[in-house]
Design a protein around this motif. Structure first.
Motif, mmCIF file in Angstrom:
data_model
loop_
_atom_site.group_PDB
_atom_site.id
_atom_site.type_symbol
_atom_site.label_atom_id
_atom_site.label_comp_id
_atom_site.label_asym_id
_atom_site.label_seq_id
_atom_site.Cartn_x
_atom_site.Cartn_y
_atom_site.Cartn_z
ATOM 1 N N MET A 229 0.820 -1.213 0.000
ATOM 2 C CA MET A 229 0.000 0.000 0.000
ATOM 3 C C MET A 229 0.852 1.261 0.000
ATOM 4 O O MET A 229 0.572 2.222 -0.721
ATOM 5 C CB MET A 229 -0.933 0.010 1.204
ATOM 6 C CG MET A 229 -2.177 -0.824 1.051
ATOM 7 S SD MET A 229 -3.343 -0.491 2.397
ATOM 8 C CE MET A 229 -4.724 -1.533 1.877
ATOM 9 N N ILE A 230 1.894 1.267 0.835
ATOM 10 C CA ILE A 230 2.725 2.471 0.949
ATOM 11 C C ILE A 230 3.432 2.775 -0.363
ATOM 12 O O ILE A 230 3.600 3.942 -0.740
ATOM 13 C CB ILE A 230 3.740 2.305 2.094
ATOM 14 C CG1 ILE A 230 3.003 2.284 3.436
ATOM 15 C CG2 ILE A 230 4.761 3.430 2.096
ATOM 16 C CD1 ILE A 230 3.898 2.034 4.623
ATOM 17 N N THR A 231 3.845 1.742 -1.091
ATOM 18 C CA THR A 231 4.547 1.976 -2.354
ATOM 19 C C THR A 231 3.643 2.600 -3.411
ATOM 20 O O THR A 231 4.143 3.159 -4.383
ATOM 21 C CB THR A 231 5.122 0.663 -2.906
ATOM 22 O OG1 THR A 231 4.080 -0.310 -2.997
ATOM 23 C CG2 THR A 231 6.221 0.137 -2.011
ATOM 24 N N THR A 232 2.318 2.500 -3.238
ATOM 25 C CA THR A 232 1.423 3.148 -4.195
ATOM 26 C C THR A 232 1.566 4.664 -4.153
ATOM 27 O O THR A 232 1.258 5.348 -5.127
ATOM 28 C CB THR A 232 -0.040 2.765 -3.913
ATOM 29 O OG1 THR A 232 -0.396 3.161 -2.592
ATOM 30 C CG2 THR A 232 -0.249 1.270 -4.063
ATOM 31 N N LEU A 233 2.051 5.197 -3.025
ATOM 32 C CA LEU A 233 2.284 6.635 -2.949
ATOM 33 C C LEU A 233 3.411 7.060 -3.874
ATOM 34 O O LEU A 233 3.421 8.174 -4.395
ATOM 35 C CB LEU A 233 2.620 7.046 -1.515
ATOM 36 C CG LEU A 233 1.477 6.948 -0.499
ATOM 37 C CD1 LEU A 233 2.011 7.150 0.906
ATOM 38 C CD2 LEU A 233 0.400 7.974 -0.799
ATOM 39 N N ASN A 234 4.382 6.162 -4.084
ATOM 40 C CA ASN A 234 5.478 6.480 -4.999
ATOM 41 C C ASN A 234 5.008 6.569 -6.448
ATOM 42 O O ASN A 234 5.659 7.193 -7.280
ATOM 43 C CB ASN A 234 6.582 5.426 -4.891
ATOM 44 C CG ASN A 234 7.365 5.541 -3.604
ATOM 45 O OD1 ASN A 234 7.629 6.640 -3.133
ATOM 46 N ND2 ASN A 234 7.729 4.416 -3.027
ATOM 47 N N ALA A 235 3.892 5.897 -6.746
ATOM 48 C CA ALA A 235 3.361 5.908 -8.112
ATOM 49 C C ALA A 235 2.418 7.078 -8.352
ATOM 50 O O ALA A 235 1.897 7.225 -9.453
ATOM 51 C CB ALA A 235 2.628 4.596 -8.394
ATOM 52 N N ALA A 236 2.178 7.897 -7.321
ATOM 53 C CA ALA A 236 1.277 9.034 -7.485
ATOM 54 C C ALA A 236 1.923 10.102 -8.353
ATOM 55 O O ALA A 236 3.137 10.137 -8.576
ATOM 56 C CB ALA A 236 0.910 9.619 -6.124
ATOM 57 N N THR A 237 1.096 11.017 -8.845
ATOM 58 C CA THR A 237 1.568 12.049 -9.768
ATOM 59 C C THR A 237 2.539 13.008 -9.102
ATOM 60 O O THR A 237 3.637 13.258 -9.597
ATOM 61 C CB THR A 237 0.373 12.841 -10.334
ATOM 62 O OG1 THR A 237 -0.549 11.931 -10.918
ATOM 63 C CG2 THR A 237 0.850 13.848 -11.360
ATOM 64 N N ASP A 238 2.156 13.580 -7.958
ATOM 65 C CA ASP A 238 2.984 14.554 -7.263
ATOM 66 C C ASP A 238 3.835 13.833 -6.223
ATOM 67 O O ASP A 238 3.476 13.740 -5.040
ATOM 68 C CB ASP A 238 2.094 15.615 -6.596
ATOM 69 C CG ASP A 238 2.897 16.820 -6.129
ATOM 70 O OD1 ASP A 238 4.141 16.741 -6.176
ATOM 71 O OD2 ASP A 238 2.294 17.824 -5.716
ATOM 72 N N LEU A 239 4.989 13.338 -6.646
ATOM 73 C CA LEU A 239 5.834 12.560 -5.752
ATOM 74 C C LEU A 239 6.403 13.420 -4.638
ATOM 75 O O LEU A 239 6.488 12.989 -3.492
ATOM 76 C CB LEU A 239 6.965 11.899 -6.548
ATOM 77 C CG LEU A 239 7.932 11.005 -5.749
ATOM 78 C CD1 LEU A 239 7.172 9.871 -5.077
ATOM 79 C CD2 LEU A 239 9.022 10.466 -6.658
ATOM 80 N N GLN A 240 6.789 14.657 -4.973
ATOM 81 C CA GLN A 240 7.366 15.535 -3.953
ATOM 82 C C GLN A 240 6.372 15.818 -2.838
ATOM 83 O O GLN A 240 6.720 15.819 -1.654
ATOM 84 C CB GLN A 240 7.829 16.847 -4.585
ATOM 85 C CG GLN A 240 8.576 17.752 -3.614
ATOM 86 C CD GLN A 240 8.932 19.085 -4.231
ATOM 87 O OE1 GLN A 240 8.056 19.866 -4.585
ATOM 88 N NE2 GLN A 240 10.229 19.342 -4.377
ATOM 89 N N LYS A 241 5.112 16.011 -3.190
ATOM 90 C CA LYS A 241 4.087 16.295 -2.194
ATOM 91 C C LYS A 241 3.851 15.091 -1.286
ATOM 92 O O LYS A 241 3.437 15.233 -0.133
ATOM 93 C CB LYS A 241 2.788 16.687 -2.896
ATOM 94 C CG LYS A 241 1.693 17.154 -1.958
ATOM 95 C CD LYS A 241 0.461 17.576 -2.739
ATOM 96 C CE LYS A 241 -0.653 18.031 -1.787
ATOM 97 N NZ LYS A 241 -1.870 18.440 -2.533
ATOM 98 N N ASN A 242 4.112 13.893 -1.788
ATOM 99 C CA ASN A 242 3.834 12.682 -1.025
ATOM 100 C C ASN A 242 4.997 12.231 -0.155
ATOM 101 O O ASN A 242 4.865 11.239 0.564
ATOM 102 C CB ASN A 242 3.471 11.532 -1.979
ATOM 103 C CG ASN A 242 2.156 11.769 -2.684
ATOM 104 O OD1 ASN A 242 1.317 12.515 -2.199
ATOM 105 N ND2 ASN A 242 1.980 11.144 -3.831
ATOM 106 N N GLN A 243 6.134 12.931 -0.220
ATOM 107 C CA GLN A 243 7.304 12.470 0.536
ATOM 108 C C GLN A 243 7.018 12.394 2.030
ATOM 109 O O GLN A 243 7.339 11.408 2.692
ATOM 110 C CB GLN A 243 8.493 13.407 0.277
ATOM 111 C CG GLN A 243 9.131 13.249 -1.077
ATOM 112 C CD GLN A 243 9.700 11.866 -1.284
ATOM 113 O OE1 GLN A 243 10.445 11.366 -0.439
ATOM 114 N NE2 GLN A 243 9.375 11.247 -2.397
ATOM 115 N N GLY A 244 6.408 13.432 2.580
ATOM 116 C CA GLY A 244 6.082 13.422 4.006
ATOM 117 C C GLY A 244 5.088 12.336 4.349
ATOM 118 O O GLY A 244 5.201 11.684 5.394
ATOM 119 N N ALA A 245 4.109 12.104 3.465
ATOM 120 C CA ALA A 245 3.120 11.054 3.703
ATOM 121 C C ALA A 245 3.758 9.677 3.665
ATOM 122 O O ALA A 245 3.380 8.781 4.436
ATOM 123 C CB ALA A 245 2.005 11.151 2.659
#
Length: 279
Positions: A229-245
């Motif tokens: 599940m967590i790795t799906t955040l790496n596949a999101a469009t705005d990777l920089q915005k998701n770094q903290g998440a």
């Protein structure tokens, strides 16, 4: 310098070195927690030892992509049964190989040592084809049942039994009329408890952090384990915005591992004198 003074100086230096090493081990965890409170822009600008004020934003961003609590529950459903199966069957196998002298014992031990050297990734394609033919794809069964076969843990527990268990205890129990399974559960298991607890820590961490096999075998997003599940955040469009998440998700995923480690560590210490001689 007097011997007593030398001893005090050595003790101070020893404790100072141990404290330094402890802080060095804690540092990566602290930076991970700090980054979970920072924004993606702050993270890209460099590391910091002080928390920021973006924890709520990261929390909202994390749950916008994944259901973290479902991922935790899915990982628990896989990690706990797999760890229990690994601990029990590895213990009984290691005990049998250490105590009973049967034909092919040494050959079987050599096979186990060979399998310890083979990376599991080499058999991944064949394992997937087997699961596909058995219609076990998108199921937790292939993530749990194969844990019974753990060559490394069997090897460790076999050596542990040979170095610790006295055969006179087993002979005394047999004279009293105890069966072999009764001897294993009532006498051997308590003696093996420190070794089993030690191996259980590594087994739980491995099953909890397992990523490659669940990613290949699980197709339904609602069945994804937490690392997937967590790795799906790496596949999101705005990777920089998701770094903290991402850091926040990883920080939360580490909590069960720390709990298991603390519990098993305490159990190891309290079980040093446990066994058949315990009052």
């Amino acid at each position: 310098m007097e011997p007593k003074t030398q001893k005090n100086v050595f003790t101070v230096l020893l404790y100072a070195a141990l404290i330094f090493l402890a802080l060095l081990c804690i540092l990566p965890f602290w930076l991970m927690i700090v980054n979970s409170t920072r924004s993606g822009v702050e993270i890209t600008h460099g590391f910091s030892f002080l928390p920021s004020s973006h924890l709520k934003e990261n929390w909202v961003q994390l749950f916008a992509y994944v259901n973290l609590f479902r991922g935790l529950f899915n990982s628990v459903k896989v990690a706990i049964p797999a760890t229990l199966l690994t601990a029990y069957f590895s213990a009984i196998t290691g005990f049998a190989m250490a105590i009973y002298k049967f034909k092919g014992n040494s050959t079987l031990f050599k096979v186990i040592v060979v399998f310890m050297m083979i990376p599991g990734q080499l058999s991944l394609i064949g394992f997937y084809n087997l699961c596909s033919k058995l219609k076990l794809v998108d199921s937790y069964i292939p993530l749990i049942i194969p844990a019974i076969a753990a060559p490394g843990i069997v090897f460790f527990l076999r050596q542990y039994v040979q170095s610790l268990l006295s055969k006179s205890l087993l002979e005394a129990a047999r004279i009293d009329g105890a069966g072999e399974l009764h001897i294993f559960h009532r006498i051997v298991l308590p003696i093996m408890a420190p070794g089993i607890a030690t191996m259980s820590i590594g087994s739980f961490i491995g099953n909890w952090n397992s990523y490659l096999v669940p990613m290949i075998l699980l197709n339904s997003p609602k069945k994804f384990t937490l690392p997937v599940m967590i790795t799906t955040l790496n596949a999101a469009t705005d990777l920089q915005k998701n770094q903290g998440a991402i850091y926040l998700g990883v920080s939360i995923s580490v909590v069960p591992i720390i709990i298991v480690f603390c519990f098993c560590s305490k159990y190891i210490i309290s079980s040093i004198s446990a066994g058949s001689v315990k009052e």
